[in-house]
Design a protein around this motif. Structure first.
Motif, PDB file in Angstrom:
ATOM      1  N   GLY A 266       0.806  -1.209   0.000  1.00  0.00           N
ATOM      2  CA  GLY A 266       0.000   0.000   0.000  1.00  0.00           C
ATOM      3  C   GLY A 266       0.840   1.260   0.000  1.00  0.00           C
ATOM      4  N   ARG A 267       1.958   1.219   0.692  1.00  0.00           N
ATOM      5  CA  ARG A 267       2.849   2.381   0.680  1.00  0.00           C
ATOM      6  C   ARG A 267       3.402   2.617  -0.721  1.00  0.00           C
ATOM      7  NH1 ARG A 267       8.161   4.166   1.406  1.00  0.00           N
ATOM      8  NH2 ARG A 267       8.285   6.081   2.677  1.00  0.00           N
ATOM      9  N   ASN A 281       8.447  10.989   4.786  1.00  0.00           N
ATOM     10  CA  ASN A 281       9.098  10.005   5.662  1.00  0.00           C
ATOM     11  C   ASN A 281       8.116   9.050   6.326  1.00  0.00           C
ATOM     12  OD1 ASN A 281      11.703  11.049   5.197  1.00  0.00           O
ATOM     13  ND2 ASN A 281      11.369  12.664   6.733  1.00  0.00           N
ATOM     14  N   ARG A 282       6.877   9.117   5.934  1.00  0.00           N
ATOM     15  CA  ARG A 282       5.898   8.214   6.559  1.00  0.00           C
ATOM     16  C   ARG A 282       6.224   6.756   6.249  1.00  0.00           C
ATOM     17  NH1 ARG A 282      -0.087  10.839   5.552  1.00  0.00           N
ATOM     18  NH2 ARG A 282       0.598  12.984   5.271  1.00  0.00           N
ATOM     19  N   LYS A 283       6.192   5.941   7.277  1.00  0.00           N
ATOM     20  CA  LYS A 283       6.383   4.511   7.102  1.00  0.00           C
ATOM     21  C   LYS A 283       5.065   3.879   6.699  1.00  0.00           C
ATOM     22  CE  LYS A 283      10.713   4.650   8.325  1.00  0.00           C
ATOM     23  NZ  LYS A 283      11.788   4.391   7.334  1.00  0.00           N
ATOM     24  N   ALA A 284       5.084   2.584   6.486  1.00  0.00           N
ATOM     25  CA  ALA A 284       3.864   1.894   6.069  1.00  0.00           C
ATOM     26  C   ALA A 284       2.933   1.668   7.246  1.00  0.00           C
ATOM     27  CB  ALA A 284       4.210   0.558   5.405  1.00  0.00           C
ATOM     28  N   VAL A 285       3.450   1.061   8.332  1.00  0.00           N
ATOM     29  CA  VAL A 285       2.532   0.627   9.391  1.00  0.00           C
ATOM     30  C   VAL A 285       3.088   0.781  10.798  1.00  0.00           C
ATOM     31  CG1 VAL A 285       3.265  -1.792   9.214  1.00  0.00           C
ATOM     32  CG2 VAL A 285       0.968  -1.267  10.048  1.00  0.00           C
ATOM     33  N   ILE A 286       4.387   0.664  11.000  1.00  0.00           N
ATOM     34  CA  ILE A 286       4.967   0.782  12.345  1.00  0.00           C
ATOM     35  C   ILE A 286       5.780   2.069  12.396  1.00  0.00           C
ATOM     36  CG2 ILE A 286       6.456  -0.272  14.085  1.00  0.00           C
ATOM     37  CD1 ILE A 286       5.865  -2.976  12.857  1.00  0.00           C
TER      38      ILE A 286
END
Length: 290
Positions: A266-267, A281-286
């Motif tokens: 999804g990222r 810089n957003r990560k996918a899930v953690i």
């Protein structure tokens, strides 16, 4: 009460079946690993046009509801077959937490709260039903009388249970909060489409696919904050059951094994849709890790 008495007359899953299923269910991540090799997932943002697609709302309802119904079925039928006088309050507490989650997820979310949902492909639909039934049998068998903890006095674990319930509760509330941020995007799409239809003098035929970057809460740091919060929720659920509650542990690990590759895919979808600069810089899930 008459309905419960009627259900109690039906045979439960046998202890042998349950034992084998609990053992085998721990290997589900091996099957979920196929998702690491493909981004194909015909549901939600990545749904595809197919003549076999099911309507999103009712498809989601039907594929998610078997889980907690299976748990409750086991808890009604197994005590009678095992000649148990009753089940510990902690067992019913865990069953209640599981049921509350899926009343929200399977009933309220698709049929009441979500303004629209993308169609669901049969491969996702039937896979989800299988997951729910097997997981429901695993957890329901443990809570219904086959699990070793059911013969103990759980009052000595009151502190651990309370902490687990607090974690579970916060995970559920944060999950709902972040789900609603995604719903707001759909509401914005519906509002835009209605306004455009009013200008054109045409009826609204449906809600078009319209996507924005989610931005509130943990969405500042990850793109799938609702996944992360659900993992927190089920970690608390496992704590309520105790470290030796294999079905609760397996459920958490199985959820992570199937949701983590989807979040990473999804990222990639977000980067392709909005660009690397927008994703930042957003990560996918953690947060800060994956």
């Amino acid at each position: 009460m008459d309905i419960i008495k009627t259900i109690a007359q039906y045979p439960p899953p046998s202890r042998e079946l349950w034992t084998n299923l609990v053992w085998a269910w721990q290997f589900f991540p091996l099957f979920a690993a196929v998702q690491w090799f493909t981004d194909f997932y015909p549901q939600g943002k990545t749904s595809i046009n197919s003549r076999f697609n099911l309507p999103g709302k009712w498809g989601w309802f039907l594929m998610e509801i078997p889980g907690f119904l299976t748990v409750l079925y086991c808890m009604i039928t197994i005590p009678r077959a095992e000649n148990l006088a009753g089940l510990p309050i902690a067992n019913w507490t865990m069953a209640g937490a599981f049921t509350i989650h899926y009343i929200y997820r399977a009933i309220l979310s698709p049929l009441v709260l979500n303004p629209s949902m993308s169609p669901i492909h049969p491969t996702v639909f039937f896979s989800a039903i299988a997951f729910q039934i097997i997981n429901g049998l695993s957890i329901g068998g443990w809570l219904g009388g086959y699990g070793p903890r059911t013969i103990y006095d759980w009052s000595g674990r009151a502190y651990e249970i309370e902490i687990g319930l607090i974690i579970w509760g916060w995970g559920l509330l944060l999950n709902i909060f972040h789900d609603d941020d995604l719903r707001e995007i759909r509401r914005a799409a519906m509002k835009r489409q209605r306004e455009q239809a009013a200008k054109d003098g045409k009826p609204v035929e449906g809600v078009e696919k319209f996507y924005m970057m989610p931005k509130n809460g943990l969405f500042h740091y990850v793109l799938y904050a609702h996944y992360f919060c659900e993992w927190i929720e089920w970690a608390g659920f496992w704590m309520v059951g105790g470290l030796h509650c294999i079905p609760a542990r397996t459920f958490l690990l199985n959820e992570i094994s199937t949701m983590l590759p989807r979040a990473l895919a999804g990222r990639r979808w977000y980067i392709q849709k909005f660009g690397k600069d927008r994703v930042g810089n957003r990560k996918a899930v953690i947060p800060g890790l994956l």
